[in-house]
Design an enzyme around this catalytic site. Sequence first.
Site, PDB file in Angstrom:
ATOM      1  N   ILE A 241       2.264   3.000   2.545  1.00  8.75           N
ATOM      2  CA  ILE A 241       3.450   2.939   3.399  1.00  8.75           C
ATOM      3  C   ILE A 241       4.431   1.905   2.859  1.00  8.75           C
ATOM      4  CG2 ILE A 241       4.309   2.457   5.714  1.00  8.75           C
ATOM      5  CD1 ILE A 241       1.675   3.500   6.817  1.00  8.75           C
TER       6      ILE A 241
ATOM      7  N   HIS B 253       5.183   1.853  20.011  1.00 11.69           N
ATOM      8  CA  HIS B 253       4.158   2.290  19.054  1.00 11.69           C
ATOM      9  C   HIS B 253       4.276   3.789  18.753  1.00 11.69           C
ATOM     10  CE1 HIS B 253      -0.077   1.210  17.388  1.00 11.69           C
ATOM     11  NE2 HIS B 253       0.628   1.949  16.545  1.00 11.69           N
TER      12      HIS B 253
ATOM     13  N   THR C 228       5.701  -2.525  11.964  1.00 15.13           N
ATOM     14  CA  THR C 228       5.240  -1.213  12.419  1.00 15.13           C
ATOM     15  C   THR C 228       3.759  -1.035  12.084  1.00 15.13           C
ATOM     16  OG1 THR C 228       5.963  -0.191  10.332  1.00 15.13           O
ATOM     17  CG2 THR C 228       7.510  -0.111  12.189  1.00 15.13           C
TER      18      THR C 228
ATOM     19  N   ARG D 238       0.534  -3.720  12.712  1.00 14.88           N
ATOM     20  CA  ARG D 238      -0.284  -4.192  13.818  1.00 14.88           C
ATOM     21  C   ARG D 238       0.239  -5.549  14.264  1.00 14.88           C
ATOM     22  NH1 ARG D 238      -1.411   0.275  13.429  1.00 14.88           N
ATOM     23  NH2 ARG D 238      -3.459   1.316  13.443  1.00 14.88           N
TER      24      ARG D 238
ATOM     25  N   GLU E 260      -1.543  -3.319  24.292  1.00 16.45           N
ATOM     26  CA  GLU E 260      -0.870  -2.041  24.497  1.00 16.45           C
ATOM     27  C   GLU E 260      -1.648  -1.189  25.496  1.00 16.45           C
ATOM     28  OE1 GLU E 260      -0.198  -0.042  20.792  1.00 16.45           O
ATOM     29  OE2 GLU E 260       0.903  -1.720  19.901  1.00 16.45           O
TER      30      GLU E 260
ATOM     31  N   GLY F 123       0.837  -1.190   0.000  1.00 12.29           N
ATOM     32  CA  GLY F 123       0.000   0.000   0.000  1.00 12.29           C
ATOM     33  C   GLY F 123       0.868   1.235   0.000  1.00 12.29           C
TER      34      GLY F 123
END
Length: 331
Positions: free
Chosen positions: A155, A285, A234, A236, A265, A153
């Site tokens: 990123i 995160h 980075t 999920r 988290e 995608g």
Amino acid sequence: MKISILDDYHDTVRTLRCFEKLKGHEVEIWNDHVQDVEPLAHRLQDTEVLVLIRERTKVLAPLLDRLDKLKLISQRSVYPHIDIDACTRRGVIVSSSQHPGLPSYATAELTWGLVLAAMRQIPQQMASLKAGHWQIGVGSGLREKILGIYGYGRIGAAVAGYGKAFGMKVLVWAREASLERARDEGYAVAPDKNAFFEDCDVISLHMRLVEATRGIVTAPDLARMKPTALIVNTSRAALIEPGALVRALQAGRPGMAAVDVYEEEPVLDTRHPLLAMDNVVCTPHIGYVTRDEYEIQFSDIFDQIAAYTAGNPINVVNPEVLDSRSRHLAE
């Protein structure tokens, strides 16, 4: 309107230029993290608009059923942490911009920082130096090695470009439409998933977490990686089968990991297994946590609030609420 903003850990939001967009509203900002329903419901009991910072707080039915004044949840990106059905049932609009166009360069940059940190053992070398020692070992370079991009995608494409600039051979695995786009942009595509995991020296995950991608990286996938390979996440944590990454690292395939995301988290327990491993680089995160990215994200979030107060909600993910209101007005 009474607006509550949760989980602004560093009290950053009020310092953003876009915060001016909330002028005239009553805004309360919370800097701690609370997930328990009782205290959270108490602090949000008068809230009409709830602003969420990504997925830091889960907003599920037991909480929503306590928030009688809540009218709008405004946030950005995906929303697995929100019970959309419960929101719809209670007439709460959820507005969440999916930010078409530019990627999160902040996340792409952190991904590359983690690649360099892990391959060159930067955190470990720093710790050795601070402890009064010198070099602890020999790192690995990147040039001519194979960078695997899993999920092509926005990123993923940015990270692929960084890899190309470092002289890496980029190999892509993704759904067919993304593979076609990768081919069009000049990147090689793996013949199959098994070959992708077997051949890559560095694999970076870049997929949204939806039901189809949950656990998409399995224990057998990881076991196919080289003992010298690095996996970077980075995106999920739930993209990887639960518990599989720790077991794979303990077994030696892959040899390294760099992670910014976790199954639960925030991670506050120093006994977390990933934190105890010398072959893992961990960050809390922070992929999207830059002032530049905050300006972009909160500008969208606050625009959604302005649109709602003007009577024209945008980026609504549960339009059934709008349909219900329209029918009610018609009656």
